[in-house]
Scaffold this active site. Structure first.
Site, PDB file in Angstrom:
ATOM      1  N   TYR A 234      21.179  44.152  52.560  1.00  0.00           N
ATOM      2  CA  TYR A 234      19.949  44.256  51.784  1.00  0.00           C
ATOM      3  C   TYR A 234      20.120  45.314  50.704  1.00  0.00           C
ATOM      4  CZ  TYR A 234      17.654  41.474  55.443  1.00  0.00           C
ATOM      5  OH  TYR A 234      17.303  40.480  56.331  1.00  0.00           O
TER       6      TYR A 234
ATOM      7  N   PRO B 242       7.777  35.212  57.084  1.00  0.00           N
ATOM      8  CA  PRO B 242       6.694  34.554  57.828  1.00  0.00           C
ATOM      9  C   PRO B 242       5.467  34.213  56.993  1.00  0.00           C
ATOM     10  CG  PRO B 242       6.658  36.900  58.258  1.00  0.00           C
ATOM     11  CD  PRO B 242       7.896  36.639  57.450  1.00  0.00           C
TER      12      PRO B 242
END
Length: 302
Positions: A53, A209
């Site tokens: 990341y 999500p």
């Protein structure tokens, strides 16, 4: 904050995905640290990161170092915070996402992650993605060796299918504690994996999500609905949110949590207010009618 179980540990029912704090469009460090601190203030005890990341190029571990700084500068107790990181992917200068699941790479990556995080052992280490060039059992075997060596305490897999989960479970036994796959109102093709995790008692950690219920997809550029029809398809999330006087994002996370007691969403955030709002989803209880309406916005519940 409500809690759930991950590998015998008590963790918050909603985690924090730290990825947005280090990739393209990331905030400055002050806001990034404030975002993590806001999540911790709200009771979040699961923070998800990865060595890949970072911006394209040579910033390996940027997000892990940021998470370590956030924990070190937090004024409260962080003893119960579980940091989950991942290895097996890279981000070269061209912006692509590479995969390397060789045991040698995973072991070296885990050691480097441990050093960046400044921990005695990594709480949860996850294979970021199966490498088609490496036998899956070899990659998972590296996780077993890392546990035996004390480098990591618990293991997880990510972006895997049901067969791979069963194979990983056969190798790791109860040391395999989690599966992290993409799952959201818009993307529900991991239903078999979610059901299997519930059967095996593994935590299922949906990444991304909130797919399908972002403000732009619900309202469109001028309030008239987006070009892909997301407003019509996922309008139920907005309607339920209105009735509960909360955000559609909070409703989406509560809906995910209702799918199974093993589901622990890890929404990303790049602002303190977003982290706080997501954490509050742990206390939102949706009724059967609410859930039925939300199920109808996409594939049926598993």
């Amino acid at each position: 904050m409500r809690y759930r179980t991950l590998g015998g540990l008590r963790v918050s029912a909603v985690g924090l995905g730290a990825m947005p704090l280090s990739i393209e469009g990331r905030p400055d460090e002050g806001r990034a640290l404030a975002t993590v601190h806001a999540a911790l203030d709200a009771g979040v005890t699961l923070v998800d990161t990865a060595d890949s990341y970072h911006l394209p190029g040579g910033e390996a571990g940027h997000n892990e170092r940021l998470v370590a700084r956030a924990l070190a500068t937090y004024g409260g107790d962080t003893a119960d915070v579980l940091v989950a990181t991942k290895g097996g992917r890279g981000r070269p200068a061209d912006g692509s996402w590479t995969v390397n699941g060789s045991p040698r790479h995973l072991k070296a990556a885990a050691e480097a992650s441990l050093k960046r995080l400044g921990l005695e052992a990594i709480g949860l280490y996850q294979l970021h993605k199966p490498d088609p060039a490496v036998p899956f059992e070899d990659s998972v075997g590296a996780l077993r060796e890392l546990i035996d060596a004390g480098t990591i305490r618990l293991a997880g897999v990510s972006n895997t299918d049901a067969d791979q989960i069963r194979r990983a479970h056969a190798i790791l036994g109860d040391r395999l504690v989690s599966v992290q796959n993409r799952y959201s109102p818009a993307v529900r093709d991991s239903d078999p994996e979610l059901r299997l995790c519930a059967e095996l008692g593994l935590a299922f950690l949906p990444w991304s999500p909130l797919g399908g219920i972002s403000r732009s997809s619900l309202d469109g550029p001028s309030g008239g609905g987006s070009a892909d029809g997301s407003r019509e398809r996922f309008g139920a999330f907005r309607a339920v949110a209105r009735e509960h006087a909360v955000s559609p994002q909070r409703v989406a996370l509560a809906w995910l949590s209702a799918l199974a007691p093993t589901v622990i969403p890890v929404p990303g955030a790049s602002r303190p207010q977003s982290a706080r709002d997501s954490a509050l989803a742990a206390d939102l209880v949706l009724g059967p009618e609410d859930l039925a309406r939300l199920d109808a916005a996409g594939p049926l519940r598993p």
